[in-house]
Design a protein around this motif. Structure first.
Motif, PDB file in Angstrom:
ATOM      1  N   GLY A 135      93.891  28.241 -77.585  1.00 33.56           N
ATOM      2  CA  GLY A 135      95.057  27.572 -78.621  1.00 33.56           C
ATOM      3  C   GLY A 135      95.300  28.731 -79.551  1.00 33.56           C
ATOM      4  O   GLY A 135      96.049  29.823 -79.158  1.00 33.56           O
ATOM      5  N   THR A 136      95.039  28.685 -80.747  1.00 39.49           N
ATOM      6  CA  THR A 136      95.704  29.833 -81.736  1.00 39.49           C
ATOM      7  C   THR A 136      94.227  30.740 -82.406  1.00 39.49           C
ATOM      8  O   THR A 136      94.373  31.606 -83.111  1.00 39.49           O
ATOM      9  N   ASP A 187      96.923  22.999 -89.311  1.00 39.69           N
ATOM     10  CA  ASP A 187      96.161  22.967 -87.980  1.00 39.69           C
ATOM     11  C   ASP A 187      95.997  21.222 -87.854  1.00 39.69           C
ATOM     12  O   ASP A 187      95.999  20.918 -86.657  1.00 39.69           O
ATOM     13  N   GLU A 188      95.771  20.416 -88.859  1.00 39.36           N
ATOM     14  CA  GLU A 188      95.442  18.905 -88.527  1.00 39.36           C
ATOM     15  C   GLU A 188      96.889  18.527 -88.247  1.00 39.36           C
ATOM     16  O   GLU A 188      96.982  17.239 -87.792  1.00 39.36           O
ATOM     17  N   GLN A 203      99.945  19.588 -86.972  1.00 38.24           N
ATOM     18  CA  GLN A 203     100.734  20.039 -86.060  1.00 38.24           C
ATOM     19  C   GLN A 203     100.181  20.193 -84.687  1.00 38.24           C
ATOM     20  O   GLN A 203      99.021  20.379 -84.617  1.00 38.24           O
ATOM     21  N   ASP A 204     100.856  19.991 -83.679  1.00 36.43           N
ATOM     22  CA  ASP A 204     100.287  20.288 -82.244  1.00 36.43           C
ATOM     23  C   ASP A 204     101.311  21.290 -81.565  1.00 36.43           C
ATOM     24  O   ASP A 204     100.916  21.471 -80.454  1.00 36.43           O
ATOM     25  N   ASP A 205     102.131  21.899 -82.290  1.00 33.47           N
ATOM     26  CA  ASP A 205     102.962  22.941 -81.397  1.00 33.47           C
ATOM     27  C   ASP A 205     102.233  24.359 -81.778  1.00 33.47           C
ATOM     28  O   ASP A 205     102.070  24.710 -82.877  1.00 33.47           O
ATOM     29  N   VAL A 206     101.630  24.740 -80.617  1.00 33.53           N
ATOM     30  CA  VAL A 206     100.955  26.038 -80.630  1.00 33.53           C
ATOM     31  C   VAL A 206     101.739  27.153 -81.229  1.00 33.53           C
ATOM     32  O   VAL A 206     101.391  27.803 -82.038  1.00 33.53           O
ATOM     33  N   LEU A 243     102.083  26.954 -84.873  1.00 34.60           N
ATOM     34  CA  LEU A 243     100.811  26.993 -85.614  1.00 34.60           C
ATOM     35  C   LEU A 243     100.685  28.728 -85.699  1.00 34.60           C
ATOM     36  O   LEU A 243     100.221  29.124 -86.613  1.00 34.60           O
ATOM     37  N   SER A 300     107.929  28.858 -80.545  1.00 31.49           N
ATOM     38  CA  SER A 300     107.989  27.652 -81.216  1.00 31.49           C
ATOM     39  C   SER A 300     109.153  27.042 -81.157  1.00 31.49           C
ATOM     40  O   SER A 300     110.483  27.711 -81.032  1.00 31.49           O
TER      41      SER A 300
END
Length: 602
Positions: free
Chosen positions: A16-17, A350-351, A353-356, A359, A76
Motif C-alpha cells: 500500500g503506502t 487514509d480512512e 480514500q482508497d486511491d493508492v 494517498l 493517481s
C-alpha cells in the motif's frame, strides 16, 4: 564494524503506502539477495535496501540506499501534468487540457475578474474584455508558443498558428450568438429538452449557463447558482458541463474558504476539504466542534459521494495539496501541535480514500511539509527552555510520534544522540544530580521503552537503547543496589522478591542492567529448597496464595521468559557461600510450574 563505525543493512518493503522493515542483516550481499527474493515474491509494491552506519567518534548516523525496486509512486487518477498544452485546433482549446492551460497562463487575471476558462471560451463579452486588457492575451500567446517543444518553426510562426486558433474560436462564438437560448431563473430542464437533439448542444448550453452566471456580483453567488443546477435526473452530458464549470470555479484561491469558513486552525479547514473531496463532509457532524455547512456545499457533497463530479474532485484534491504545501501555519500553537495537525490529516485521508496513487501523493506532500517544519532552528527553539535532557528526549519522541516520512523520522532521531552524549548532561543521566538515583533508573527505563516503540531505524533504536542502558549500569555501580540487597539479613526468598519487584516496577533497563538483576534472581531460585522456603510454616490456603502471588510476580517481572545470555557471565553481586553458581541455570517458568506443584502439595 570498521574504523570506529557500526554498519548494518535494512531491507524495507512497501505494501500500500506504508514502508516497513522486513529484516536487518550485517552482510551487504546477503541483504541484496534477500531483497531480490522479497521483490520476486510479488508481495510488495516496492523493496529497498538501506545501509545504516553509526560513527562512534562523532555519534552521527548516515543512511545510503544501495538497492531499490518498484519505488516509484503510483499515478493517481487526479494527477495532472501541470504544463501548458499547445492548442492547434479549436477542439484543443476547448478540451480539459486546453482550459487547464488557459488557467496556467491567465489565472491571476481570471481570479481578479471572478471568471473561469470555460466562461472565457463561451462568451464574446468575456473575450473582448481580455482582448482589450493591454498585452495580457499577447503574453499568453507568446508563452504558449515557447511551449511548442517539438515544433522547429520560429516563435513568430508558432504565435501566428495560435492566434489563428483563437480567431477561429471567436468566429464560432459569433456565428452561434444568435442561437444561444436564454436561461431564465435557472430553469434548466426546458433548455435541456430544447437542445437535446442539436449536434452542438454542449456548446450552446454552456454559453447559456455562462450568460446566466455573468451578472453574479460575487464568486460565492456564482458558485451557488451553478451548484443549484445540480440534480439527480440531469443527463450525463449536462452534469459533465456543470462538473467542469464548478471544478474551474474552485481553482480560485479564496472561494473554498468563503464557502466552508476559514478557522484559525488550518488543520480543521484541510480536514473539511478532505472530507468534501471524498464526498463525506456530511459525516463530520454538527456538534460544538463542527461547523454547520451551507445547503449548497452539502448538495455538492452528495454528488461527490456518488462519483458524479470527477472534475470537482480533482480540483479539490489539487487545492488540498496546495493547502498542505502552503507556508501558512497549520495551527497557532508550537511545533508538536503543527505535526499533530498533519498526522491527524493523514489519518483522516487514509480512512477517506482508497486511491493508492492519491494517498502516496498526499503523503509525499505531508512529508515534505513535515520536513520543512523539522529544521534545526525550530527544533532548537523547542528544546532551548528545557534544561533537563529527559524532557528534551521525551519532547523529541513526541515529535517522532507525529512525524510523517522515514527521512523525517531519521532527522528527529539524529537530534537525540547529541543530547545523550553532551558531557554536561552525563551527571543528570547517571543520577549524580539527584538524591534519588533509583528514580533516575526508572526514568531511563521509561525513556528506553519509548525509544523501542518509536518508528525509528533499527540502528537508531539499538544505539540509543544501549546508551541508556550504560547510564543505568553506571547508577547500579554507583549505588551498589544489588550488592546491598544481597547483604541484607533476610532470606533468599525475600531477596529474590525485592529484585523481582524492582524488575516489575521498571527499574532496570533492557540490556546488561536487566541481565544482571535477572541473573542474580535466578541464582537465588536455583538453591535447593527455594520453593519450599516460600511457604514454610504456612497452612494450605496461605501457601497456595503465596505461590500464586510469586508466580504472578515472576510474570510481571518478565522472568517467565528465558534469560538473556550476557557477553560475559556476571558474578552475583558479593554472593556468599550459600549460592551455588555451578548449578544449571533453571528457567524461571520451570520454577513457577514447580511453585504450582508445591501449592497442590501444601
Amino acid at each position: 564494524m570498521s574504523l570506529g563505525q557500526s554498519v548494518h543493512y535494512e531491507i524495507i518493503g512497501r505494501r500500500g503506502t506504508r514502508w516497513t522493515i522486513l529484516e536487518v542483516m550485517q552482510d551487504r550481499k546477503a541483504a541484496v539477495a534477500k531483497a531480490e527474493e522479497a521483490w520476486g515474491s510479488r508481495r510488495y509494491t516496492g523493496v529497498r535496501v538501506v545501509k545504516e552506519s553509526y560513527d562512534k567518534v562523532s555519534h552521527e548516523f548516515a543512511s545510503v540506499e544501495i538497492y531499490s525496486r518498484g519505488g516509484m509512486r503510483k499515478t493517481s487518477k487526479y494527477d495532472q501534468t501541470g504544463t501548458i498544452s499547445p492548442c492547434l485546433t479549436p477542439d484543443d482549446l476547448y478540451s480539459a487540457d486546453g482550459r487547464r492551460s488557459i488557467w496556467e497562463l491567465l489565472g491571476n487575471t481570471l481570479t481578479d475578474w471572478m471568471m473561469t476558462p470555460t466562461e472565457l471560451l463561451h462568451s464574446l463579452e468575456h473575450y473582448y474584455k481580455l482582448y482589450n486588457a493591454g498585452t495580457k492575451l499577447q503574453n499568453a500567446v507568446q508563452r504558449t508558443a515557447v511551449a511548442f517543444e517539438n515544433d522547429q518553426s520560429s516563435i513568430q510562426e508558432r504565435m501566428r498558428k495560435i492566434t489563428k486558433v483563437i480567431d477561429t474560436s471567436v468566429e464560432i462564438m459569433k456565428s452561434t450568438k444568435g442561437s444561444v437560448p436564454s436561461l431564465e431563473v435557472g430553469r434548466l430542464n426546458p433548455l435541456i429538452e430544447q437542445l437535446k437533439e442539436k449536434s452542438n448542444k454542449r456548446f450552446l448550453l454552456t454559453c447559456a449557463i455562462t450568460e446566466y452566471l455573468r451578472p453574479a456580483v460575487t464568486l460565492t453567488d456564482k458558485v451557488g447558482r451553478a451548484i443549484a443546477m445540480l440534480s439527480g435526473n440531469r443527463p450525463v452530458w449536462v452534469l459533465e458541463i456543470l462538473d467542469q464549470l464548478i471544478g474551474e470555479m474552485f481553482l480560485h484561491p479564496n472561494i473554498l474558504g468563503q464557502m466552508l469558513g476559514e478557522p484559525e486552525d488550518r488543520g480543521r479547514f484541510m480536514s473539511w476539504l478532505a472530507h468534501l473531496q471524498a464526498g463525506r463532509l456530511n459525516l463530520m457532524g454538527e456538534d460544538e466542534h463542527s461547523p454547520c455547512f451551507s445547503d449548497e456545499i452539502l448538495r455538492l457533497n452528495g454528488f461527490l459521494s456518488e462519483g458524479k463530479m470527477p472534475q470537482v474532485a480533482r480540483a479539490l484534491f489539487n487545492r488540498l495539496k496546495l493547502e498542505i504545501e502552503a507556508p501558512k501555519p497549520i495551527c497557532p500553537d508550537g511545533l508538536v501541535e503543527q505535526l499533530k495537525g498533519l498526522d491527524r490529516l493523514k489519518k483522516a485521508i487514509d480512512e477517506l480514500q482508497d486511491d493508492v496513487g492519491m494517498l502516496e501523493s498526499v503523503e509525499e506532500a505531508l512529508a515534505s511539509r513535515a520536513g520543512r517544519l523539522l529544521n534545526s532552528q525550530a527544533v532548537g527553539e523547542m528544546l532551548f527552555d528545557m534544561k533537563n535532557p529527559f524532557d528534551q528526549l521525551n519532547a523529541l519522541l513526541d515529535l517522532e510520534q507525529y512525524t510523517i516520512g522515514h527521512s523525517n523520522k531519521r532527522m528527529v532521531a539524529n537530534f537525540m544522540l547529541p543530547v545523550l552524549t553532551r558531557p554536561e548532561y552525563e551527571s543528570i543521566f547517571v543520577g549524580l544530580d539527584s538524591k534519588q538515583p533509583m528514580q533516575r533508573m526508572h526514568d531511563l527505563v521509561h525513556l528506553q521503552k519509548r525509544i523501542m516503540e518509536a518508528d525509528l531505524t533499527e540502528m537508531h533504536r539499538r544505539k540509543i537503547a544501549e546508551k541508556l542502558d550504560a547510564f543505568c549500569r553506571a547508577i547500579m555501580d554507583n549505588t551498589q543496589i544489588l550488592k546491598k540487597l544481597h547483604g541484607l539479613d533476610i532470606s533468599l526468598q525475600e531477596k529474590a522478591k525485592k529484585i523481582l519487584n524492582l524488575l516489575a516496577d521498571n527499574y532496570f533497563t533492557a540490556g546488561d542492567c536487566r541481565d544482571r538483576a535477572d541473573h542474580q534472581v535466578r541464582i537465588y531460585m536455583k538453591q535447593s529448597g527455594f520453593t519450599e522456603g516460600l511457604i514454610k510454616g504456612m497452612d494450605r490456603g496461605k501457601a497456595e496464595a503465596e505461590l500464586i502471588a510469586f508466580r504472578d510476580l515472576l510474570e510481571r517481572a518478565g522472568m517467565n521468559r528465558p534469560a538473556n545470555t550476557p557477553a560475559e557471565e556476571p558474578e552475583p553481586e558479593d554472593a556468599d557461600g550459600d549460592t551455588d553458581e555451578s548449578a544449571g541455570d533453571t528457567e524461571a517458568e520451570d520454577v513457577a510450574d514447580g511453585a504450582s506443584d508445591e501449592a497442590e502439595k501444601a
